[in-house]
Design an enzyme around this catalytic site. Structure first.
Site, PDB file in Angstrom:
ATOM      1  N   HIS A   6      32.421  20.053 -66.403  1.00  0.00           N
ATOM      2  CA  HIS A   6      31.389  19.063 -66.074  1.00  0.00           C
ATOM      3  C   HIS A   6      31.915  18.078 -65.016  1.00  0.00           C
ATOM      4  O   HIS A   6      31.184  17.683 -64.100  1.00  0.00           O
ATOM      5  CB  HIS A   6      30.993  18.260 -67.314  1.00  0.00           C
ATOM      6  CG  HIS A   6      30.378  19.073 -68.416  1.00  0.00           C
ATOM      7  ND1 HIS A   6      30.979  19.235 -69.638  1.00  0.00           N
ATOM      8  CD2 HIS A   6      29.204  19.754 -68.483  1.00  0.00           C
ATOM      9  CE1 HIS A   6      30.197  19.969 -70.432  1.00  0.00           C
ATOM     10  NE2 HIS A   6      29.124  20.306 -69.752  1.00  0.00           N
ATOM     11  N   ASP A  64      27.314  29.419 -65.779  1.00  0.00           N
ATOM     12  CA  ASP A  64      25.983  29.848 -66.224  1.00  0.00           C
ATOM     13  C   ASP A  64      25.281  30.454 -65.010  1.00  0.00           C
ATOM     14  O   ASP A  64      24.342  29.874 -64.461  1.00  0.00           O
ATOM     15  CB  ASP A  64      25.222  28.658 -66.793  1.00  0.00           C
ATOM     16  CG  ASP A  64      25.944  28.048 -67.980  1.00  0.00           C
ATOM     17  OD1 ASP A  64      25.696  28.486 -69.098  1.00  0.00           O
ATOM     18  OD2 ASP A  64      26.800  27.159 -67.771  1.00  0.00           O
ATOM     19  N   SER A  86      34.022  25.308 -72.007  1.00  0.00           N
ATOM     20  CA  SER A  86      32.686  25.254 -72.579  1.00  0.00           C
ATOM     21  C   SER A  86      32.711  24.296 -73.759  1.00  0.00           C
ATOM     22  O   SER A  86      33.697  24.254 -74.506  1.00  0.00           O
ATOM     23  CB  SER A  86      32.270  26.645 -73.074  1.00  0.00           C
ATOM     24  OG  SER A  86      31.147  26.543 -73.933  1.00  0.00           O
TER      25      SER A  86
HETATM   26  P1  AMP Z   1      26.221  22.420 -70.414  1.00  0.00           P
HETATM   27  O1  AMP Z   1      26.557  21.017 -70.790  1.00  0.00           O
HETATM   28  O2  AMP Z   1      27.058  23.458 -71.096  1.00  0.00           O
HETATM   29  O3  AMP Z   1      24.737  22.700 -70.468  1.00  0.00           O
HETATM   30  O4  AMP Z   1      26.609  22.571 -68.877  1.00  0.00           O
HETATM   31  C1  AMP Z   1      26.158  21.638 -67.919  1.00  0.00           C
HETATM   32  C2  AMP Z   1      26.533  22.138 -66.546  1.00  0.00           C
HETATM   33  O5  AMP Z   1      27.938  22.301 -66.463  1.00  0.00           O
HETATM   34  C3  AMP Z   1      25.926  23.506 -66.205  1.00  0.00           C
HETATM   35  O6  AMP Z   1      25.525  23.511 -64.844  1.00  0.00           O
HETATM   36  C4  AMP Z   1      27.078  24.449 -66.444  1.00  0.00           C
HETATM   37  O7  AMP Z   1      27.007  25.625 -65.676  1.00  0.00           O
HETATM   38  C5  AMP Z   1      28.239  23.584 -66.006  1.00  0.00           C
HETATM   39  N1  AMP Z   1      29.477  24.079 -66.611  1.00  0.00           N
HETATM   40  C6  AMP Z   1      29.725  24.267 -67.930  1.00  0.00           C
HETATM   41  N2  AMP Z   1      30.965  24.770 -68.111  1.00  0.00           N
HETATM   42  C7  AMP Z   1      31.503  24.912 -66.870  1.00  0.00           C
HETATM   43  C8  AMP Z   1      32.761  25.386 -66.375  1.00  0.00           C
HETATM   44  N3  AMP Z   1      33.707  25.836 -67.205  1.00  0.00           N
HETATM   45  N4  AMP Z   1      32.964  25.392 -65.051  1.00  0.00           N
HETATM   46  C9  AMP Z   1      32.003  24.939 -64.200  1.00  0.00           C
HETATM   47  N5  AMP Z   1      30.810  24.478 -64.594  1.00  0.00           N
HETATM   48  C10 AMP Z   1      30.558  24.459 -65.913  1.00  0.00           C
END
Ligand code: AMP
Length: 284
Positions: A40, A153, A188
């Protein structure tokens, strides 16, 4: 360090963004579900390269979870998130309430025709409808010029790009590379669910992508052989259950027979009860 502003109210968010626009500022939005990690934070960095203010939204969006998924136990750490966001230069945390975004008479959804018919959309049939809907709402409330999404994602990023084209949003979508732990596991929020043994098994996702990449480097481009090799790596670890491993066209997610130019190897694996995803672009 800059002061960070926390905004919960939808109208207040819209008014803030309107005033920033009138002042000639470029607004960058980073949508998240919170429980922030370095992935993030890399999105915040990208947002800072593209705009000022950077607004990070934190909202666990119920409409993108199906029945029996982890909505009720999704990890949260709001105060720590605010601290991390501030440290990395975000200017605003937008943290709306569920009932404000989805009042009882809520009835409008944004659904794509084809992209959700692949990969994660098969085992999570309402997921991308929920994603497209919440991102549309965030775009209307935060009014960004630029929005940053992670390539982790990958399908979500394609869905958002398609939706922005189809619905004529005047917003630039920026993709950010996958941030990994030192052993390759893609960061994640859901990694928090894993116990020690499962955490070891979770490395199988990246190991399998690396094995596939090594085959391609040896001149093996056939989809079946690549997928079989990836599957063998994953099943060699305990508590793994493959949801899918697919080699597909990175633009429309249609399956491909072989790596010609660029192909996306995408996978979803359950480690115990935790579903993890990862992907890699393979190049012939
Ligand atoms: P989330 O909070 O899991 O819904 O993710 C929010 C944003 O962060 C989304 O655009 C995800 O693709 C991105 N994101 C989550 N994990 C990663 C990661 N390991 N590397 C890059 N972007 C990430």
């Amino acid at each position: 360090m800059n002061d960070i502003q926390i905004i919960e109210n939808l109208r207040q968010m819209q008014t803030f963004s309107e005033s920033q626009r009138l002042a000639g500022k470029t607004i960058a939005l980073v949508p998240t579900m919170g429980y922030l990690h370095a992935g993030h934070l890399s999105l915040i960095e990208k947002g800072r390269e593209r705009g000022n203010p950077v607004i990070i939204s934190i909202f666990v969006n119920p409409t993108q979870f199906g029945p029996g998924e982890d909505l009720d136990k999704y990890p949260q750490s709001f105060e720590k998130d605010v601290e991390m966001a501030q440290k990395h230069g975000a200017h605003v945390v937008f943290a709306p309430q569920k009932d404000a975004l989805y009042p009882p008479d809520y009835q409008t959804f944004v659904a794509l025709e084809r992209l959700p018919a692949h990969l994660c959309g098969i085992s999570r049939p309402v997921h991308f409808r929920g994603v497209a809907t919440i991102v549309t709402k965030l775009f209307n409330i935060v009014k960004p010029h630029v929005a940053v999404f992670g390539e982790k994602d990958f399908q979500q990023l394609l869905v958002i790009r398609q939706m922005v084209r189809d619905l004529n949003f005047d917003i630039e979508i920026v993709g950010a590379p996958i941030v990994r732990e030192s052993d390759g596991l893609a960061m994640s929020s859901r990694n928090a669910y894993l116990n020690d043994g499962q955490r070891k098994s979770a490395t199988s996702l990246f190991q399998s992508l690396k094995a596939a990449q090594a085959l391609v480097a040896q001149g093996i481009f056939d989809s079946r052989r690549i997928i079989d090799a990836a599957e063998a790596v994953i099943t060699s670890y305990p508590e793994t259950k493959i949801d899918y491993i697919r080699l597909c066209d990175p633009e429309n997610l249609e399956a491909v027979e072989s790596v010609k130019g660029q192909a996306l190897l995408a996978l979803a694996v359950k480690i115990g009860t935790t579903r993890l995803i990862d992907n890699m672009i393979l190049t012939s």
